[in-house]
Design an enzyme around this catalytic site. Structure first.
Site, PDB file in Angstrom:
ATOM      1  N   CYS A 293      11.537   8.337 -31.892  1.00 28.85           N
ATOM      2  CA  CYS A 293      12.895   7.871 -32.201  1.00 28.85           C
ATOM      3  C   CYS A 293      13.222   6.586 -31.460  1.00 28.85           C
ATOM      4  O   CYS A 293      13.933   5.733 -31.972  1.00 28.85           O
ATOM      5  CB  CYS A 293      13.904   8.955 -31.857  1.00 28.85           C
ATOM      6  SG  CYS A 293      13.793   9.524 -30.160  1.00 28.85           S
ATOM      7  N   GLU A 391      14.503   2.656 -40.736  1.00 28.18           N
ATOM      8  CA  GLU A 391      13.585   3.365 -39.840  1.00 28.18           C
ATOM      9  C   GLU A 391      12.336   3.790 -40.623  1.00 28.18           C
ATOM     10  O   GLU A 391      12.436   4.485 -41.631  1.00 28.18           O
ATOM     11  CB  GLU A 391      14.266   4.606 -39.250  1.00 28.18           C
ATOM     12  CG  GLU A 391      13.395   5.297 -38.214  1.00 28.18           C
ATOM     13  CD  GLU A 391      14.017   6.583 -37.653  1.00 28.18           C
ATOM     14  OE1 GLU A 391      14.527   7.391 -38.440  1.00 28.18           O
ATOM     15  OE2 GLU A 391      13.962   6.771 -36.423  1.00 28.18           O
TER      16      GLU A 391
HETATM   17  P1  NAD Z   1      14.963  15.795 -40.320  1.00 23.26           P
HETATM   18  O1  NAD Z   1      16.370  15.359 -40.226  1.00 23.26           O
HETATM   19  O2  NAD Z   1      14.311  15.767 -41.645  1.00 23.26           O
HETATM   20  O3  NAD Z   1      14.797  17.292 -39.798  1.00 23.26           O
HETATM   21  C1  NAD Z   1      15.185  17.668 -38.502  1.00 23.26           C
HETATM   22  C2  NAD Z   1      15.510  19.148 -38.501  1.00 23.26           C
HETATM   23  O4  NAD Z   1      16.666  19.369 -39.296  1.00 23.26           O
HETATM   24  C3  NAD Z   1      14.418  20.038 -39.088  1.00 23.26           C
HETATM   25  O5  NAD Z   1      14.325  21.230 -38.338  1.00 23.26           O
HETATM   26  C4  NAD Z   1      14.948  20.325 -40.469  1.00 23.26           C
HETATM   27  O6  NAD Z   1      14.461  21.527 -41.007  1.00 23.26           O
HETATM   28  C5  NAD Z   1      16.430  20.418 -40.215  1.00 23.26           C
HETATM   29  N1  NAD Z   1      17.280  20.203 -41.388  1.00 23.26           N
HETATM   30  C6  NAD Z   1      17.025  19.443 -42.482  1.00 23.26           C
HETATM   31  N2  NAD Z   1      18.055  19.518 -43.353  1.00 23.26           N
HETATM   32  C7  NAD Z   1      18.983  20.334 -42.792  1.00 23.26           C
HETATM   33  C8  NAD Z   1      20.263  20.794 -43.201  1.00 23.26           C
HETATM   34  N3  NAD Z   1      20.803  20.427 -44.372  1.00 23.26           N
HETATM   35  N4  NAD Z   1      20.948  21.612 -42.382  1.00 23.26           N
HETATM   36  C9  NAD Z   1      20.425  21.981 -41.190  1.00 23.26           C
HETATM   37  N5  NAD Z   1      19.210  21.591 -40.758  1.00 23.26           N
HETATM   38  C10 NAD Z   1      18.496  20.764 -41.547  1.00 23.26           C
HETATM   39  O7  NAD Z   1      14.172  14.919 -39.262  1.00 23.26           O
HETATM   40  P2  NAD Z   1      12.592  14.863 -39.038  1.00 23.26           P
HETATM   41  O8  NAD Z   1      11.997  14.125 -40.191  1.00 23.26           O
HETATM   42  O9  NAD Z   1      12.115  16.225 -38.698  1.00 23.26           O
HETATM   43  O10 NAD Z   1      12.488  13.990 -37.709  1.00 23.26           O
HETATM   44  C11 NAD Z   1      12.423  12.617 -37.682  1.00 23.26           C
HETATM   45  C12 NAD Z   1      13.786  12.004 -37.384  1.00 23.26           C
HETATM   46  O11 NAD Z   1      14.273  12.498 -36.141  1.00 23.26           O
HETATM   47  C13 NAD Z   1      13.743  10.500 -37.232  1.00 23.26           C
HETATM   48  O12 NAD Z   1      14.839   9.934 -37.890  1.00 23.26           O
HETATM   49  C14 NAD Z   1      13.863  10.289 -35.726  1.00 23.26           C
HETATM   50  O13 NAD Z   1      14.382   9.049 -35.330  1.00 23.26           O
HETATM   51  C15 NAD Z   1      14.755  11.408 -35.348  1.00 23.26           C
HETATM   52  N6  NAD Z   1      14.621  11.700 -33.924  1.00 23.26           N
HETATM   53  C16 NAD Z   1      15.634  11.340 -33.081  1.00 23.26           C
HETATM   54  C17 NAD Z   1      15.527  11.564 -31.712  1.00 23.26           C
HETATM   55  C18 NAD Z   1      16.631  11.167 -30.781  1.00 23.26           C
HETATM   56  O14 NAD Z   1      16.641  11.659 -29.668  1.00 23.26           O
HETATM   57  N7  NAD Z   1      17.579  10.336 -31.183  1.00 23.26           N
HETATM   58  C19 NAD Z   1      14.377  12.166 -31.201  1.00 23.26           C
HETATM   59  C20 NAD Z   1      13.353  12.522 -32.091  1.00 23.26           C
HETATM   60  C21 NAD Z   1      13.499  12.287 -33.452  1.00 23.26           C
END
Ligand code: NAD
Length: 499
Positions: A293, A391
């Site tokens: 991230c 991103e």
């Molecule tokens: P994502 O948003 O697709 O999924 C994250 C989590 O949310 C998963 O467990 C997923 O199952 C869940 N989810 C998805 N839809 C949902 C809904 N409608 N309701 C509830 N939960 C739901 O993200 P990803 O692809 O797993 O991770 C990558 C992203 O995470 C990137 O954008 C990255 O920048 C971000 N990230 C941010 C940080 C930070 O600290 N700012 C750290 C790591 C990753």
């Protein structure tokens, strides 16, 4: 790909862990889990539905209302947290091997994640023991104090990049604060989360305090966000998912902590230590496969050193070792999932019309299968380009020149995100002045991302809501009730006393 490493005793039927027991979904639903090197289904996992979330929340609620955990003395909870850290450290090799197998992270970098996860528990164990709250005196009238209480059942929703470490970043403060939890890990990478149950049992965490429900975001995650018995959600993931969760949490007015996406700038001034800046910029965007991230995915370079920087940076990028994540020589492994691979490759194709390709640009030679992308460098990228604004979350970087400090700041701030920023200059005044103007939650001057767990962690703009880190994390997982005590006579207006 020859000799694909498969860990011993690999679980192939992942389950939920609810109220101290491994269980399947009530309706028997499952989903497939792939490994990123062979892209074959190595396991299925129980796909949690509303009924399973209900069951987990019920167990967590019971553990909160009846169990010893929220009432325990801070020192007692800290002892358990330290034993959790010991148990994590004791599994370092197993954890690294499972994480590498499931996520495609290079093994040397997965090892670091295990150590960080253990450190998160030790840190919050120390913090909860050291914590004290305010008492305020109004002379002759009142003494007021803060009665801190754990909020209740915390819903923790985590992404697939460094899954175990990011789970620990939520579990440790939530448990330290005295909450009970329901964790919903990312569906791409459920493997390492299956280690938590054994770790917590070994450390003596009471039954029902930790509950794990696997499943898809739109099903299990959604049910957790909408559950009226879960007063707070800590979420890390994509900005668009954060927006959906924000809306879905509104009817129950939940507490939200959101760590979202980023497109962080790495700004290199002509007076910087150029070699140190090149090392750091490379590590910043290509470590953890670029699936990070806080990746410095836009490099802004002062015009007078632009040519030299691009040349040095690209030469090193071309030399990065891409390959089997289990090989200790590997610097960039396989991207987590074919869907994510397709997304990153789409941006690589877009970049070819938006910038000058200096390195990479596709699949590395000799790696015909698996989700491999060569570290890809585009120079001369304009600020309105998609690869500058969006991103990508992979090993792809955009380099753009700037003329002066004001121009650099406008470029740095000219995206919707505001997570991290990295600045390279040997001019003290410029470094601090520039940092003040940056729209970023976290700034590193002359460094890559080295965390101090006491500092605020989080983003501004589309990168997040709220900050965790240090006591801020404990604030999120606790209520601060104000208790007011009258000293002496209380002077109350006498309603209804008129004659
Ligand atoms: P994502 O948003 O697709 O999924 C994250 C989590 O949310 C998963 O467990 C997923 O199952 C869940 N989810 C998805 N839809 C949902 C809904 N409608 N309701 C509830 N939960 C739901 O993200 P990803 O692809 O797993 O991770 C990558 C992203 O995470 C990137 O954008 C990255 O920048 C971000 N990230 C941010 C940080 C930070 O600290 N700012 C750290 C790591 C990753």
């Amino acid at each position: 790909m020859t000799g694909h490493f498969i860990p011993d005793s690999l679980p192939t039927q992942l389950q939920h862990y609810i109220d101290g027991a491994w269980v399947d979904s009530a309706g028997g639903e499952r989903f497939n889990v792939l490994d990123p090197v062979s892209n074959s289904n190595y396991a299925t996992a129980a796909a949690g539905q509303k009924a399973d979330i209900d069951r987990a929340v019920e167990a967590a609620t019971r553990a909160f209302r009846e169990g010893p955990w929220p009432e325990m003395k801070a020192r007692e909870r800290a002892r358990v947290l330290n034993r959790i850290a010991d148990a994590v450290e004791g599994r370092e090799d197993r954890l690294a091997e499972l994480e590498t197998f499931d996520t495609g992270l290079p093994i040397t970098q997965a090892r670091g994640q295990a150590r960080r996860a253990a450190e998160n528990f030790r840190f919050f164990a120390d913090l909860v023991v050291a914590q004290f709250d305010d008492a305020m005196k109004v002379p002759g009238a009142q003494i007021n104090y803060v009665n801190r209480k754990p909020v209740g059942v915390a819903g923790l929703i985590t992404p697939w990049n460094t899954p175990f470490m990011l789970e620990s970043w939520k579990l440790a403060p939530a448990l330290a604060a005295g909450c009970t939890v329901v964790l919903k890990p990312a569906e791409f990478t459920p493997l390492s989360a299956s280690l938590w149950a054994g770790i917590f049992e070994e450390a003596g965490l009471p039954r029902g305090v930790f509950n794990l429900v696997n499943g898809l975001g739109e099903e299990a995650g959604d049910a957790l966000v909408k559950h009226p018995g879960v007063p707070l959600i800590s979420f890390t993931g994509e900005t668009t998912t954060g927006q959906t969760i924000f809306a879905n949490a509104a009817p129950n007015l939940k507490g939200l902590s959101m760590e979202l996406g980023g497109k962080s700038p790495c700004v290199v001034f002509a007076d910087a230590d150029l070699d140190a800046a090149v090392d750091s910029a490379l590590f910043g965007v290509f470590s953890l496969n670029g699936e990070r991230c806080t990746a410095g995915s836009r490099i802004l370079v002062e015009r007078s050193i632009y040519g030299e920087f691009c040349e040095k940076f690209a030469a090193r990028a071309r030399n990065i070792v891409v390959g089997d994540p289990h090989d200790p020589r590997t610097e960039v492994g396989a991207l987590v999932h074919p869907e994510h691979y397709a997304k990153v490759m789409k941006y690589v194709a877009i970049g070819k019309s938006e910038g000058r390709l200096l390195a990479g640009g596709g699949r590395p030679a000799g790696l015909e299968t698996g989700n491999y992308v060569s570290p890809t460098v585009f120079a001369d990228v304009r600020p309105n380009a998609r690869i500058f604004q969006e991103e990508i979350f992979g090993p792809v970087v955009a380099i753009t020149p700037f003329a002066d400090d004001a121009g650099a700041l406008a470029l740095a701030n000219g995206v919707k995100y505001g997570l991290a920023a990295y600045v390279w200059t040997n001019d003290l005044t410029r470094a601090h002045t520039f940092a003040q103007g940056l729209e970023a939650g976290m700034v590193w001057l002359n460094s890559h991302n080295v965390r101090d767990l006491r500092t605020p962690f989080g983003g501004v703009k589309a990168s997040g809501l709220g900050h965790e880190g240090g006591f801020r994390s404990l604030d999120f997982y606790t209520e601060q009730q104000a208790v007011h005590i009258t000293l002496g006579h209380v002077d109350t207006p006498k309603f209804g006393a008129a004659k």
